[in-house]
Design an enzyme around this catalytic site. Structure first.
Site, PDB file in Angstrom:
ATOM      1  N   GLY A 228       0.867  -1.176   0.000  1.00  0.00           N
ATOM      2  CA  GLY A 228       0.000   0.000   0.000  1.00  0.00           C
ATOM      3  C   GLY A 228       0.896   1.216   0.000  1.00  0.00           C
TER       4      GLY A 228
ATOM      5  N   LYS B 217       3.372   3.237  10.137  1.00  0.00           N
ATOM      6  CA  LYS B 217       4.123   4.420  10.578  1.00  0.00           C
ATOM      7  C   LYS B 217       3.242   5.451  11.265  1.00  0.00           C
ATOM      8  CE  LYS B 217       6.926   4.540   6.834  1.00  0.00           C
ATOM      9  NZ  LYS B 217       6.909   5.369   5.667  1.00  0.00           N
TER      10      LYS B 217
ATOM     11  N   ASN C 147      -2.773  -4.887   2.159  1.00  0.00           N
ATOM     12  CA  ASN C 147      -3.649  -4.544   1.038  1.00  0.00           C
ATOM     13  C   ASN C 147      -3.853  -5.735   0.117  1.00  0.00           C
ATOM     14  OD1 ASN C 147      -2.407  -1.991   2.028  1.00  0.00           O
ATOM     15  ND2 ASN C 147      -3.663  -1.112   0.423  1.00  0.00           N
TER      16      ASN C 147
ATOM     17  N   GLU D 172      -8.085  -2.869   2.669  1.00  0.00           N
ATOM     18  CA  GLU D 172      -6.967  -2.960   3.602  1.00  0.00           C
ATOM     19  C   GLU D 172      -7.396  -3.702   4.848  1.00  0.00           C
ATOM     20  OE1 GLU D 172      -5.169   0.768   4.595  1.00  0.00           O
ATOM     21  OE2 GLU D 172      -5.959   1.606   2.749  1.00  0.00           O
TER      22      GLU D 172
ATOM     23  N   ILE E 142      -5.101  -7.229  10.848  1.00  0.00           N
ATOM     24  CA  ILE E 142      -5.334  -8.458  11.601  1.00  0.00           C
ATOM     25  C   ILE E 142      -5.051  -8.199  13.074  1.00  0.00           C
ATOM     26  CG2 ILE E 142      -4.654 -10.871  11.851  1.00  0.00           C
ATOM     27  CD1 ILE E 142      -4.016 -10.959   8.918  1.00  0.00           C
TER      28      ILE E 142
ATOM     29  N   HIS F 239      -3.631  -9.341  15.544  1.00  0.00           N
ATOM     30  CA  HIS F 239      -2.567 -10.212  16.042  1.00  0.00           C
ATOM     31  C   HIS F 239      -1.248  -9.535  15.706  1.00  0.00           C
ATOM     32  CE1 HIS F 239      -0.329 -13.870  16.961  1.00  0.00           C
ATOM     33  NE2 HIS F 239       0.354 -13.664  15.849  1.00  0.00           N
TER      34      HIS F 239
ATOM     35  N   TYR G 271       4.055  -9.142   2.766  1.00  0.00           N
ATOM     36  CA  TYR G 271       3.961  -8.879   1.331  1.00  0.00           C
ATOM     37  C   TYR G 271       4.218 -10.173   0.577  1.00  0.00           C
ATOM     38  CZ  TYR G 271       4.313  -4.020   2.739  1.00  0.00           C
ATOM     39  OH  TYR G 271       4.101  -2.812   3.337  1.00  0.00           O
TER      40      TYR G 271
ATOM     41  N   ARG H  74     -19.219   0.813   9.840  1.00  0.00           N
ATOM     42  CA  ARG H  74     -19.514   2.246   9.596  1.00  0.00           C
ATOM     43  C   ARG H  74     -18.993   2.657   8.220  1.00  0.00           C
ATOM     44  NH1 ARG H  74     -14.795   5.249   9.800  1.00  0.00           N
ATOM     45  NH2 ARG H  74     -13.071   4.252  10.912  1.00  0.00           N
TER      46      ARG H  74
ATOM     47  N   PHE I  92     -11.439  12.886   8.644  1.00  0.00           N
ATOM     48  CA  PHE I  92     -11.217  13.328  10.014  1.00  0.00           C
ATOM     49  C   PHE I  92     -10.404  14.613  10.010  1.00  0.00           C
ATOM     50  CE2 PHE I  92     -11.926   8.762  10.287  1.00  0.00           C
ATOM     51  CZ  PHE I  92     -12.831   8.683  11.335  1.00  0.00           C
TER      52      PHE I  92
HETATM   53  C1  LIG Z   1     -10.333  -0.338  10.733  1.00  0.00           C
HETATM   54  C2  LIG Z   1      -9.912   0.744   9.791  1.00  0.00           C
HETATM   55  C3  LIG Z   1     -10.723   1.861   9.639  1.00  0.00           C
HETATM   56  C4  LIG Z   1     -10.360   2.898   8.777  1.00  0.00           C
HETATM   57  N1  LIG Z   1     -11.184   3.983   8.640  1.00  0.00           N
HETATM   58  C5  LIG Z   1     -10.835   4.998   7.816  1.00  0.00           C
HETATM   59  C6  LIG Z   1     -11.676   6.149   7.663  1.00  0.00           C
HETATM   60  O1  LIG Z   1     -12.765   6.252   8.236  1.00  0.00           O
HETATM   61  N2  LIG Z   1     -11.246   7.144   6.840  1.00  0.00           N
HETATM   62  C7  LIG Z   1     -10.040   7.080   6.178  1.00  0.00           C
HETATM   63  O2  LIG Z   1      -9.706   8.005   5.464  1.00  0.00           O
HETATM   64  N3  LIG Z   1      -9.248   5.990   6.276  1.00  0.00           N
HETATM   65  C8  LIG Z   1      -9.616   4.959   7.081  1.00  0.00           C
HETATM   66  N4  LIG Z   1      -8.782   3.868   7.216  1.00  0.00           N
HETATM   67  C9  LIG Z   1      -7.654   3.716   6.300  1.00  0.00           C
HETATM   68  C10 LIG Z   1      -6.360   4.252   6.789  1.00  0.00           C
HETATM   69  O3  LIG Z   1      -6.327   5.574   6.397  1.00  0.00           O
HETATM   70  C11 LIG Z   1      -5.307   3.400   6.067  1.00  0.00           C
HETATM   71  O4  LIG Z   1      -5.219   2.168   6.670  1.00  0.00           O
HETATM   72  C12 LIG Z   1      -3.979   4.084   5.977  1.00  0.00           C
HETATM   73  O5  LIG Z   1      -4.078   4.994   4.950  1.00  0.00           O
HETATM   74  C13 LIG Z   1      -2.824   3.122   5.677  1.00  0.00           C
HETATM   75  O6  LIG Z   1      -2.792   2.769   4.327  1.00  0.00           O
HETATM   76  P1  LIG Z   1      -1.528   2.112   3.640  1.00  0.00           P
HETATM   77  O7  LIG Z   1      -1.277   0.803   4.320  1.00  0.00           O
HETATM   78  O8  LIG Z   1      -1.933   1.938   2.198  1.00  0.00           O
HETATM   79  O9  LIG Z   1      -0.416   3.055   3.815  1.00  0.00           O
HETATM   80  C14 LIG Z   1      -9.146   2.819   8.062  1.00  0.00           C
HETATM   81  C15 LIG Z   1      -8.325   1.693   8.223  1.00  0.00           C
HETATM   82  C16 LIG Z   1      -8.681   0.670   9.080  1.00  0.00           C
HETATM   83  C17 LIG Z   1      -7.780  -0.518   9.242  1.00  0.00           C
END
Ligand SMILES: Cc1cc2nc3c(=O)[nH]c(=O)nc-3n(C[C@H](O)[C@H](O)[C@H](O)COP(=O)(O)O)c2cc1C
Length: 146
Positions: free
Chosen positions: A14, A20, A28, A78, A81, A83, A90, A103, A108
């Site tokens: 991702g 981080k 992903n 995405e 897990i 754990h 990857y 939801r 935010f």
């Molecule tokens: C349980 C969960 C809920 C999430 N909810 C939102 C959300 O409401 N809005 C949002 O912009 N991203 C949400 N995210 C996504 C995170 O922004 C995302 O995991 C982050 O960008 C990391 O992405 P990457 O692994 O591609 O870098 C959520 C991720 C998870 C795991």
């Protein structure tokens, strides 16, 4: 009926913000898997079970959509897990069964608010996945095939 939804694919990179910025590593699923979601599968946050390379089955939360907070241009799936793994996975095979919806995706005002929302999602998922109607999926044959 869209749920339960079963999906599997090789874990792809991702944007690596997951661990981080958020302290919440996510795996992903590849584009084909995202494109194979049923038409009426809403974007948002879901819970279910997941395994890596046919290993143990754990609870998971999954975000499906555009991550408004990061303004992604591509739809993603995405999985986080519940754990702690020693290494990232990857290239490994991720299997998920998606069981419930929590939801819609939200934007935010701060990273802190996003982190709080994710923490809350995780707590809710933990509780819901202990319900008898869901727990049987942990041992579903989908997870048993090698
Ligand atoms: C349980 C969960 C809920 C999430 N909810 C939102 C959300 O409401 N809005 C949002 O912009 N991203 C949400 N995210 C996504 C995170 O922004 C995302 O995991 C982050 O960008 C990391 O992405 P990457 O692994 O591609 O870098 C959520 C991720 C998870 C795991």
């Amino acid at each position: 009926m869209v749920l339960p939804h079963f999906a599997k694919g090789e874990v792809v990179k991702g944007f690596s913000r997951g661990s981080k910025d958020l302290g919440c590593p996510t795996a992903n699923l590849p584009e084909e898997v995202v494109n194979n979601l049923p038409k009426n599968f809403e974007t948002g946050v879901y819970y279910g079970f997941a395994s890596v390379d046919s290993g143990e089955v754990y609870k998971m939360v999954m975000s499906v959509g555009w991550n408004p907070f990061y303004k992604n241009e591509k739809k993603s799936m995405e999985v986080h897990i519940l754990h702690e793994f020693e290494q990232d996975f990857y290239g490994k095979e991720l299997r998920v069964v998606v069981l419930g919806y929590l939801r819609p995706e939200k934007n935010f005002n701060s990273l802190d608010d996003l982190i709080k929302a994710i923490r809350d999602d995780i707590n809710q998922a933990r509780l819901k996945l202990d319900l008898p109607e869901f727990i049987s999926y942990k041992t579903h044959k989908f997870f048993l095939d090698k």
